[in-house]
Enzyme design. Sequence first.
Site, mmCIF file in Angstrom:
data_model
loop_
_atom_site.group_PDB
_atom_site.id
_atom_site.type_symbol
_atom_site.label_atom_id
_atom_site.label_comp_id
_atom_site.label_asym_id
_atom_site.label_seq_id
_atom_site.Cartn_x
_atom_site.Cartn_y
_atom_site.Cartn_z
ATOM 1 C CG ASP A 8 -0.365 0.459 2.470
ATOM 2 O OD1 ASP A 8 0.832 0.223 2.666
ATOM 3 O OD2 ASP A 8 -1.085 1.044 3.297
ATOM 4 C CG ASP A 105 -4.535 3.377 -0.030
ATOM 5 O OD1 ASP A 105 -5.510 2.597 -0.033
ATOM 6 O OD2 ASP A 105 -4.118 3.926 1.013
ATOM 7 C CD GLU A 106 -5.233 -1.046 2.078
ATOM 8 O OE1 GLU A 106 -4.704 -1.597 3.067
ATOM 9 O OE2 GLU A 106 -6.453 -0.826 1.997
#
Length: 430
Positions: A8, A105-106
């Site tokens: 992430d 974001d992961e």
Amino acid sequence: MRRIALVDVNNFYVSCEKLFRPELEGKPVVVLSNNDGCVVSRSNEAKALGIRMAAPWHHCRAIAEQHGVVAFSSNYGLYGDMSRRVVDVLSQFVPRMDLEVYSIDECFLDVTKQPHVDASAWGQAIRQRVRQWCGLPVCAGIGPSKTLAKLANFVAKKQPSWQGVCDFTSLPPQRQAALLAEIGVGEVWGVGRRLVPQLAEFGIHTAADLRDADAASLRTRFSVVVERIVRELRGEACLEVEHQPAAKAQIQSARSFAEPFRELEPLLESARAHVVRAVEKLRAELALAGRIEVFLETNRFSPDELQHHPVASENLPAATDDVLHLVGVATRLVRAMHRVRFRYQKVGVRLLDLSPRSGRQATLFDDAPVRDARRERLGQVLEAAGKRWGRGAVAPGTAGLAGERAWHMRRGALSPAYTTRWADLPVVRT
């Protein structure tokens, strides 16, 4: 052994903003939510000042002015584009079928098919390449299950000695147990804030306590989800890496206004715009909607205001993705719900009863304008225009999308669209 990695981006929204503003390095920076309401991303420097996640921005203004905190409005176009770039880089380290985009974001990466890879060195290679090619800092956690990969990522991010990569699969059991004993149970993936005090009644305060608890008893007391978390903490992979996201049960588009309205027309324009956006998502899912629901909301946080939160829905004669038909239904529902004595803060649209577009079945006496050739071509044009020129580039005129509207979201500190608009491309001068 299963080996699953979670990669992430650190402080993702803030990192995207700082990437194009290098002079902000070392300074406290935050990104705000819709209408510049709350803090949704913080730099490490802002965290050190005590600025909390989800804190109302007007509560932080004093400390922000005192310490020179730089605040940005949410730039979703920029964040979405940078997220796609990171995923493209990660796709070079595992086959696409072994990569799951979990959030903006992961990403989860399944490394099980690469048993001879040194996971720590592999994670460092990911960090270096994402940093070099995308300019963003990432951390990687590796574990035999998704939950342990999440916790390994937490350790890599919070403890600098790991240099951004923590591999649980290479640690002896005693070292793993010691790390889990240092992590509060509230940090475990799937354990919400409401569950923390309930687990405390059972003497469960850390991730290690939860791992060592009786899974069957917790299932009886709570749910099968908690039992699954316990098993994941023990290294049993109960959750697979899903390269194809599950089909959506519903699609929603909603957003609060910068200022509340009594008038009907701004509510109608907003509802129509949300229908356009929801249909874009619907077509991206290759799906049709069998029911549409529209809701209005006044400001729940203003007790002195009259409150009104109506919801209305309508079953469609046949499942459809016809934007004009859905706009017409939404318009009718808003007109029926609107009451002039209330000041509305939010309008939203939900598309329900979704079904695959390939399996559409019309009714015998279907008088709804679905699937005729002209409407189908219109839908394709809207879809193509959105992909080429951005969301809302072409839309029904009644959506009022041309220029700024009073009901549009307030974004007073919006950064340029550095990567998605020619006029906003960064310029390097020598």
